[in-house]
Design a protein around this motif. Structure first.
Motif, PDB file in Angstrom:
ATOM      1  N   THR A  41      21.473 -43.870 -14.806  1.00  0.00           N
ATOM      2  CA  THR A  41      22.569 -43.828 -15.262  1.00  0.00           C
ATOM      3  C   THR A  41      23.670 -43.349 -14.275  1.00  0.00           C
ATOM      4  O   THR A  41      25.007 -43.375 -14.668  1.00  0.00           O
ATOM      5  CB  THR A  41      23.005 -43.267 -16.544  1.00  0.00           C
ATOM      6  OG1 THR A  41      22.784 -41.776 -16.516  1.00  0.00           O
ATOM      7  CG2 THR A  41      22.012 -43.556 -17.637  1.00  0.00           C
ATOM      8  N   ARG A  42      23.364 -42.899 -13.177  1.00  0.00           N
ATOM      9  CA  ARG A  42      23.996 -42.093 -12.069  1.00  0.00           C
ATOM     10  C   ARG A  42      23.532 -42.083 -10.813  1.00  0.00           C
ATOM     11  O   ARG A  42      22.247 -42.430 -10.747  1.00  0.00           O
ATOM     12  CB  ARG A  42      24.471 -40.766 -12.561  1.00  0.00           C
ATOM     13  CG  ARG A  42      23.330 -39.876 -13.054  1.00  0.00           C
ATOM     14  CD  ARG A  42      23.786 -38.571 -13.665  1.00  0.00           C
ATOM     15  NE  ARG A  42      22.718 -38.393 -14.577  1.00  0.00           N
ATOM     16  CZ  ARG A  42      22.752 -38.090 -15.954  1.00  0.00           C
ATOM     17  NH1 ARG A  42      23.807 -37.962 -16.294  1.00  0.00           N
ATOM     18  NH2 ARG A  42      21.739 -37.888 -16.551  1.00  0.00           N
ATOM     19  N   PRO A  43      24.002 -41.705  -9.880  1.00  0.00           N
ATOM     20  CA  PRO A  43      23.356 -41.766  -8.306  1.00  0.00           C
ATOM     21  C   PRO A  43      22.272 -40.842  -8.417  1.00  0.00           C
ATOM     22  O   PRO A  43      22.402 -39.651  -9.092  1.00  0.00           O
ATOM     23  CB  PRO A  43      24.626 -41.365  -7.333  1.00  0.00           C
ATOM     24  CG  PRO A  43      25.837 -41.516  -8.242  1.00  0.00           C
ATOM     25  CD  PRO A  43      25.503 -41.521  -9.667  1.00  0.00           C
ATOM     26  N   ALA A  44      21.225 -41.248  -7.830  1.00  0.00           N
ATOM     27  CA  ALA A  44      20.020 -40.392  -7.607  1.00  0.00           C
ATOM     28  C   ALA A  44      20.522 -39.014  -6.780  1.00  0.00           C
ATOM     29  O   ALA A  44      21.104 -39.273  -5.946  1.00  0.00           O
ATOM     30  CB  ALA A  44      18.885 -41.052  -6.773  1.00  0.00           C
ATOM     31  N   VAL A  45      19.943 -38.076  -7.218  1.00  0.00           N
ATOM     32  CA  VAL A  45      19.958 -36.701  -6.573  1.00  0.00           C
ATOM     33  C   VAL A  45      18.560 -36.212  -6.317  1.00  0.00           C
ATOM     34  O   VAL A  45      17.390 -36.703  -6.995  1.00  0.00           O
ATOM     35  CB  VAL A  45      20.888 -35.662  -7.144  1.00  0.00           C
ATOM     36  CG1 VAL A  45      22.164 -36.193  -7.385  1.00  0.00           C
ATOM     37  CG2 VAL A  45      20.174 -35.479  -8.700  1.00  0.00           C
TER      38      VAL A  45
END
Length: 181
Positions: free
Chosen positions: A45-49
């Motif tokens: 749901t969001r950029p990978a970290v």
């Protein structure tokens, strides 16, 4: 028949809740905490970290405990299923970090997030914290509702009393001002 199934399900849930423990982080928990955090963060749901974006995961004891903060884990049968940390920034200010719960333990019947947060809040009261700060990605509506219901107020990054590292560029910031109830 339906009553027996419901009773069995309730009994199994109650037994499982009895196996859940919230305790202080131990070095042996590190890899499971990292796996939990990354699985929650990298849910699509969001950029990978990665760990490189949040190196404090590699030295939790040093980053949380040594300056008067704390870090807790929730375990089920010895496996990490939740985490929450409080970094002490001095002057009565703390940063709530790494608040994650395995999806299977969110909400009914466990309310594990509430229980982890209660541990942190009790610690904050006992150690005279006057303000708690946190960051969370903009698209985490459930988290935003939890924080707002808990008394946190959304603030702009420029209004933070201290600046701290956070893994996402597109964040919302929240502040809770004591005294904590």
């Amino acid at each position: 028949m339906a009553i027996a199934i419901n009773s069995t399900t309730f009994t199994e849930s109650k037994e499982r809740m009895n196996m859940i423990e919230i305790r202080l982080f131990e070095e042996a928990d590190r890899d499971e905490v990292i796996a939990l955090v990354l699985s929650c963060q990298n849910d699509g749901t969001r950029p990978a970290v990665s760990v490189d974006d949040q190196p404090e995961l590699l030295c939790i004891r040093g980053k949380y405990f040594s300056d008067g903060g704390c870090f807790w884990v929730a375990t089920d049968h010895g496996h990490v299923i939740g985490s929450i940390g409080l970094m002490n920034c001095g002057n009565g200010t703390g940063i709530l970090k790494k608040f994650f719960v395995n999806q299977a333990y969110r909400g009914e019947p466990y309310h594990l997030g509430r229980k982890l947060y209660a541990e942190l809040l009790t610690f904050a009261k006992q150690h005279a914290f006057q303000a708690l700060l946190l960051d969370t990605p903009k698209n985490t509506e459930r988290a935003h509702k939890f924080y707002e219901k808990s008394g946190f107020v959304k603030i702009c990054e420029v209004d933070l009393p201290v600046h701290f590292d956070h893994p996402y560029k597109d964040c919302d910031f929240f502040q809770l001002t004591g005294p904590f109830i």
